[in-house]
Design an enzyme around this catalytic site. Structure first.
Site, PDB file in Angstrom:
ATOM      1  N   ASP A 138       1.253  -1.609   0.218  1.00  0.00           N
ATOM      2  CA  ASP A 138       0.071   0.249  -0.128  1.00  0.00           C
ATOM      3  C   ASP A 138       0.739   1.539  -0.076  1.00  0.00           C
ATOM      4  O   ASP A 138       0.361   2.129  -0.297  1.00  0.00           O
ATOM      5  CB  ASP A 138      -1.315  -0.194   1.508  1.00  0.00           C
ATOM      6  CG  ASP A 138      -0.578  -0.206   2.928  1.00  0.00           C
ATOM      7  OD1 ASP A 138       0.621  -0.785   2.715  1.00  0.00           O
ATOM      8  OD2 ASP A 138      -1.444   0.231   3.375  1.00  0.00           O
ATOM      9  N   GLU A 139       2.070   1.306   0.091  1.00  0.00           N
ATOM     10  CA  GLU A 139       3.262   2.296   0.184  1.00  0.00           C
ATOM     11  C   GLU A 139       2.936   2.948  -0.379  1.00  0.00           C
ATOM     12  O   GLU A 139       3.689   4.027  -0.705  1.00  0.00           O
ATOM     13  CB  GLU A 139       4.518   2.234   1.154  1.00  0.00           C
ATOM     14  CG  GLU A 139       3.799   1.233   2.247  1.00  0.00           C
ATOM     15  CD  GLU A 139       5.368   1.238   3.417  1.00  0.00           C
ATOM     16  OE1 GLU A 139       6.226   2.014   2.834  1.00  0.00           O
ATOM     17  OE2 GLU A 139       5.542   0.715   4.358  1.00  0.00           O
ATOM     18  N   TYR A 163      12.138   2.731  -0.541  1.00  0.00           N
ATOM     19  CA  TYR A 163      11.224   1.405  -0.121  1.00  0.00           C
ATOM     20  C   TYR A 163       9.869   1.375  -1.525  1.00  0.00           C
ATOM     21  O   TYR A 163       9.647   1.053  -2.765  1.00  0.00           O
ATOM     22  CB  TYR A 163      11.109   0.743   0.809  1.00  0.00           C
ATOM     23  CG  TYR A 163      10.336  -0.021   0.648  1.00  0.00           C
ATOM     24  CD1 TYR A 163      10.461  -0.944   0.097  1.00  0.00           C
ATOM     25  CD2 TYR A 163       8.450   0.399   1.218  1.00  0.00           C
ATOM     26  CE1 TYR A 163       9.104  -1.917   0.232  1.00  0.00           C
ATOM     27  CE2 TYR A 163       7.933  -0.909   0.876  1.00  0.00           C
ATOM     28  CZ  TYR A 163       8.201  -2.220   0.539  1.00  0.00           C
ATOM     29  OH  TYR A 163       6.957  -3.126   0.473  1.00  0.00           O
ATOM     30  N   LYS A 167       9.150   0.133  -5.013  1.00  0.00           N
ATOM     31  CA  LYS A 167       8.176  -1.326  -5.009  1.00  0.00           C
ATOM     32  C   LYS A 167       7.065   0.202  -7.061  1.00  0.00           C
ATOM     33  O   LYS A 167       6.130  -1.217  -7.083  1.00  0.00           O
ATOM     34  CB  LYS A 167       7.350  -1.552  -3.902  1.00  0.00           C
ATOM     35  CG  LYS A 167       8.033  -2.350  -2.600  1.00  0.00           C
ATOM     36  CD  LYS A 167       8.568  -3.734  -4.126  1.00  0.00           C
ATOM     37  CE  LYS A 167       6.908  -4.693  -3.271  1.00  0.00           C
ATOM     38  NZ  LYS A 167       7.411  -5.740  -3.507  1.00  0.00           N
TER      39      LYS A 167
HETATM   40  P1  NAD Z   1      11.261  -9.755   3.998  1.00  0.00           P
HETATM   41  O1  NAD Z   1      12.430  -8.706   3.535  1.00  0.00           O
HETATM   42  O2  NAD Z   1      10.900 -10.035   5.196  1.00  0.00           O
HETATM   43  O3  NAD Z   1      11.738 -11.425   3.007  1.00  0.00           O
HETATM   44  C1  NAD Z   1      12.515 -10.596   1.624  1.00  0.00           C
HETATM   45  C2  NAD Z   1      12.686 -12.065   0.756  1.00  0.00           C
HETATM   46  O4  NAD Z   1      13.583 -11.804  -0.487  1.00  0.00           O
HETATM   47  C3  NAD Z   1      13.932 -12.569   2.042  1.00  0.00           C
HETATM   48  O5  NAD Z   1      14.279 -14.061   2.164  1.00  0.00           O
HETATM   49  C4  NAD Z   1      15.170 -11.955   1.262  1.00  0.00           C
HETATM   50  O6  NAD Z   1      16.372 -13.806   1.024  1.00  0.00           O
HETATM   51  C5  NAD Z   1      14.442 -12.483  -0.386  1.00  0.00           C
HETATM   52  N1  NAD Z   1      15.285 -11.663  -1.787  1.00  0.00           N
HETATM   53  C6  NAD Z   1      15.865 -10.046  -1.450  1.00  0.00           C
HETATM   54  N2  NAD Z   1      16.416  -9.885  -2.274  1.00  0.00           N
HETATM   55  C7  NAD Z   1      16.564 -10.696  -3.217  1.00  0.00           C
HETATM   56  C8  NAD Z   1      17.487 -11.278  -4.240  1.00  0.00           C
HETATM   57  N3  NAD Z   1      18.084  -9.596  -4.915  1.00  0.00           N
HETATM   58  N4  NAD Z   1      16.994 -12.552  -4.458  1.00  0.00           N
HETATM   59  C9  NAD Z   1      16.844 -13.122  -4.831  1.00  0.00           C
HETATM   60  N5  NAD Z   1      15.670 -13.490  -3.355  1.00  0.00           N
HETATM   61  C10 NAD Z   1      16.013 -12.053  -2.184  1.00  0.00           C
HETATM   62  O7  NAD Z   1      10.401  -9.516   3.135  1.00  0.00           O
HETATM   63  P2  NAD Z   1       8.884  -9.646   3.240  1.00  0.00           P
HETATM   64  O8  NAD Z   1       8.249  -8.602   4.470  1.00  0.00           O
HETATM   65  O9  NAD Z   1       8.046 -11.020   4.011  1.00  0.00           O
HETATM   66  O10 NAD Z   1       7.819  -9.335   2.223  1.00  0.00           O
HETATM   67  C11 NAD Z   1       7.403  -9.841   1.132  1.00  0.00           C
HETATM   68  C12 NAD Z   1       7.611  -9.149  -0.054  1.00  0.00           C
HETATM   69  O11 NAD Z   1       5.834  -8.292   0.293  1.00  0.00           O
HETATM   70  C13 NAD Z   1       7.656  -7.750  -0.748  1.00  0.00           C
HETATM   71  O12 NAD Z   1       7.693  -7.641  -2.023  1.00  0.00           O
HETATM   72  C14 NAD Z   1       6.994  -7.034   0.451  1.00  0.00           C
HETATM   73  O13 NAD Z   1       7.683  -5.072  -0.453  1.00  0.00           O
HETATM   74  C15 NAD Z   1       5.877  -7.108   0.065  1.00  0.00           C
HETATM   75  N6  NAD Z   1       5.099  -6.546   1.099  1.00  0.00           N
HETATM   76  C16 NAD Z   1       5.241  -6.732   2.697  1.00  0.00           C
HETATM   77  C17 NAD Z   1       4.323  -6.086   4.018  1.00  0.00           C
HETATM   78  C18 NAD Z   1       5.374  -6.339   5.014  1.00  0.00           C
HETATM   79  O14 NAD Z   1       4.213  -5.985   5.719  1.00  0.00           O
HETATM   80  N7  NAD Z   1       6.085  -6.873   5.282  1.00  0.00           N
HETATM   81  C19 NAD Z   1       3.159  -5.845   3.144  1.00  0.00           C
HETATM   82  C20 NAD Z   1       3.199  -5.352   2.046  1.00  0.00           C
HETATM   83  C21 NAD Z   1       3.797  -5.271   1.150  1.00  0.00           C
HETATM   84  O1  DAU Z   2       2.167  -1.444   4.414  1.00  0.00           O
HETATM   85  C1  DAU Z   2       2.884  -2.067   4.007  1.00  0.00           C
HETATM   86  C2  DAU Z   2       4.409  -2.092   4.173  1.00  0.00           C
HETATM   87  O2  DAU Z   2       4.194  -2.375   5.653  1.00  0.00           O
HETATM   88  C3  DAU Z   2       5.003  -2.750   3.358  1.00  0.00           C
HETATM   89  O3  DAU Z   2       5.539  -2.379   2.651  1.00  0.00           O
HETATM   90  C4  DAU Z   2       6.668  -2.987   4.294  1.00  0.00           C
HETATM   91  O4  DAU Z   2       7.369  -4.141   3.224  1.00  0.00           O
HETATM   92  C5  DAU Z   2       6.368  -3.179   5.951  1.00  0.00           C
HETATM   93  O5  DAU Z   2       8.140  -2.483   6.472  1.00  0.00           O
HETATM   94  C6  DAU Z   2       5.961  -2.359   6.549  1.00  0.00           C
HETATM   95  O6  DAU Z   2       6.237  -0.717   6.743  1.00  0.00           O
HETATM   96  P1  DAU Z   2       6.133   0.765   7.711  1.00  0.00           P
HETATM   97  O7  DAU Z   2       7.469   0.819   7.690  1.00  0.00           O
HETATM   98  O8  DAU Z   2       5.395   0.654   7.648  1.00  0.00           O
HETATM   99  O9  DAU Z   2       6.490  -1.116   9.030  1.00  0.00           O
HETATM  100  P2  DAU Z   2       7.596  -0.951  10.146  1.00  0.00           P
HETATM  101  O10 DAU Z   2       7.402  -1.661  10.856  1.00  0.00           O
HETATM  102  O11 DAU Z   2       9.258  -0.628   9.531  1.00  0.00           O
HETATM  103  O12 DAU Z   2       6.734   0.072  11.060  1.00  0.00           O
HETATM  104  C7  DAU Z   2       5.489   0.152  11.435  1.00  0.00           C
HETATM  105  C8  DAU Z   2       4.886   1.501  12.385  1.00  0.00           C
HETATM  106  O13 DAU Z   2       5.940   1.701  13.324  1.00  0.00           O
HETATM  107  C9  DAU Z   2       5.941   2.875  11.690  1.00  0.00           C
HETATM  108  O14 DAU Z   2       4.766   3.894  11.338  1.00  0.00           O
HETATM  109  C10 DAU Z   2       7.015   3.335  11.865  1.00  0.00           C
HETATM  110  C11 DAU Z   2       6.921   3.274  13.641  1.00  0.00           C
HETATM  111  N1  DAU Z   2       8.185   2.774  13.678  1.00  0.00           N
HETATM  112  C12 DAU Z   2       9.205   1.287  13.337  1.00  0.00           C
HETATM  113  C13 DAU Z   2      10.318   0.809  14.442  1.00  0.00           C
HETATM  114  C14 DAU Z   2      10.856  -0.321  13.409  1.00  0.00           C
HETATM  115  C15 DAU Z   2       8.303   2.269  15.216  1.00  0.00           C
HETATM  116  O15 DAU Z   2       7.653   3.631  15.734  1.00  0.00           O
HETATM  117  N2  DAU Z   2       9.544   2.392  15.904  1.00  0.00           N
HETATM  118  C16 DAU Z   2      10.406   1.264  15.605  1.00  0.00           C
HETATM  119  O16 DAU Z   2      11.429   1.272  15.705  1.00  0.00           O
END
Ligand code: NAD
Ligand code: DAU
Length: 372
Positions: A138-139, A163, A167
């Site tokens: 959603d970012e 980031y 994306k």
């Molecule tokens: P993560 O950082 O936990 O995992 C990423 C994985 O990708 C890891 O296993 C890493 O080794 C692998 N990777 C990184 N670079 C690579 C490369 N060059 N080649 C092959 N593998 C590689 O990420 P996540 O939180 O599981 O997110 C997964 C996907 O979902 C991402 O595309 C992210 O943008 C999207 N997403 C995440 C969230 C969230 O809240 N975590 C929300 C919305 C979308």
């Molecule tokens: O919205 C989807 C996204 O959510 C994904 O695309 C990203 O991959 C994922 O990392 C996440 O991004 P955020 O920046 O929202 O997540 P994060 O957990 O880093 O932070 C959540 C919120 O908490 C944000 O407003 C920042 C705040 N935060 C985060 C950390 C790590 C703090 O206040 N303290 C912290 O130490």
């Protein structure tokens, strides 16, 4: 698609990817699943322990920046479905080192699309059906004010962090391969996930680990920023629905209907940890540095720190399209999903300590044969 699929899951050793691989191999046991993962700091083979012994599963240690390993894997495994999770995913890291985000998220996605085009569209031996599912965020839509409506699929892109920009670029590339080359693609844009196996740099697992080890709980700015939290299994079900029922070429928003201010999340987490220690004396022995082990409140660790640069204030997903077209509905509310996550973290201290200090690699080499 009908019949057994040959599914390439990029980034399958990361948080959401690993949960997805487990989900998919339980639900579609005859599908072949090949995980392609570079095992960056965020990728752990330990996350895939429960599927490692399945005949239908294979792990390939490879980078999506390497076209040769992508092409070889697609050819050898006759891949007909790609679910693309691999990414650099942490916003704070993208502020400090944006280049890795452009490389993996933009160039890496383009490498995958080029390989998919070669094997699925330009080849004489192309499979009868194919699908490229792109997992996005959603970012890409930017930030919302207090009274703004939630993001829909029509919201204009306005990414604010490196980031989010990387994306957004990858989303546009996927769209263009559908429009220009006729590739069968779907995309999902999802809100903040949480749950088991999330690397302890993201808000929820970081705060849990710090609370259990007696470290400060750093809240950025005034803690008023809002995120829309989604339990990871609900995300996996949403991706499944998009892949199996979604319109080819379409994008679907997936969310949790769970908007929370960061400070409220942290306070809730503190009281849940206090309650867990009060209910189980053994936790004080296991985590002696936790305030809750010393009769103090976990909340005493909360501190307000300098804000993240360019910090988006609010995200909220409108998932009406996925609900009405696909029947998507999240099953966990925040209370139930958070309790599952906290219990998992309490029961898996070995996992989080190992992934944080890198020692899971030794654990894997003791338990599994060499990586392919
Ligand atoms: P993560 O950082 O936990 O995992 C990423 C994985 O990708 C890891 O296993 C890493 O080794 C692998 N990777 C990184 N670079 C690579 C490369 N060059 N080649 C092959 N593998 C590689 O990420 P996540 O939180 O599981 O997110 C997964 C996907 O979902 C991402 O595309 C992210 O943008 C999207 N997403 C995440 C969230 C969230 O809240 N975590 C929300 C919305 C979308
Ligand atoms: O919205 C989807 C996204 O959510 C994904 O695309 C990203 O991959 C994922 O990392 C996440 O991004 P955020 O920046 O929202 O997540 P994060 O957990 O880093 O932070 C959540 C919120 O908490 C944000 O407003 C920042 C705040 N935060 C985060 C950390 C790590 C703090 O206040 N303290 C912290 O130490």
């Amino acid at each position: 698609m009908t019949g057994a699929r040959k599914v390439l899951v990029t980034g399958g050793a990361g948080f959401i990817g690993a949960n997805f691989v487990r989900y998919w191999s339980d639900k579609y046991p005859s599908d072949r699943i090949v995980v392609l993962d570079a095992l960056t700091y965020a990728g752990n083979r330990a996350n895939l322990e429960s599927v490692e012994d399945r005949d239908t599963y294979r792990f390939v240690h490879g980078n999506i920046l390497d076209p040769a390993v992508i092409g070889d894997t697609m050819q050898r495994e006759a891949i007909d479905t790609i679910v693309h999770f691999a990414a650099e995913s942490h916003v704070d890291r993208s502020i400090h080192e944006p280049d890795a985000f452009i490389q993996t998220n933009v160039i890496g996605t383009n490498n995958l699309l080029m390989a998919a085009r070669k094997h699925w569209i330009d080849s004489d031996s192309a499979p009868a059906n194919h699908l490229f599912h792109h997992v996005s965020t959603d970012e890409v839509y930017g930030t919302l004010g207090p009274g703004d409506p939630a993001f829909t699929e029509q919201t204009l892109y306005a990414p604010n962090s490196p980031y989010a920009a990387s994306k957004a670029a990858s989303d546009h590339l996927v769209r263009s391969y559908h429009h220009t080359f006729g590739m069968q693609v779907t995309t999902s844009n999802c809100s903040n996930n949480y749950g088991p196996y999330q690397f302890p740099e993201k808000l929820i697992p970081l705060m849990i680990v710090n609370a259990l080890t007696g470290k400060a709980l750093p809240v950025y700015g005034d803690g008023s920023n809002i995120r829309d939290w989604l339990y990871v299994d609900d995300h996996c079900r949403g991706i499944d629905l998009v892949m199996n029922k979604g319109r080819v070429g379409a994008t679907y928003n997936i969310g949790g209907n769970n908007e929370w201010r960061n400070i409220d999340i942290v306070n809730q987490l503190c009281s849940s940890i206090d309650a867990a220690f009060a209910a189980n004396e053994q936790l004080a022995v296991q985590f002696p540095q936790a305030p809750a082990a010393k009769g103090q409140k976990t909340e005493s660790l909360v501190c307000f720190v300098a804000d993240r640069l360019g910090h988006d204030w609010r995200y909220a997903i409108d998932a009406t399209l996925a609900e009405s077209e696909l029947g998507y509905k999240p099953e966990e509310d925040f209370e139930s999903g958070f309790q599952l996550t906290l219990n998992w973290m309490l029961q898996n201290e070995g996992w989080w300590r190992a992934v944080m200090d890198g020692s899971y690699r030794d654990w894997i080499s003791r338990n599994y044969s060499a990586e392919s």
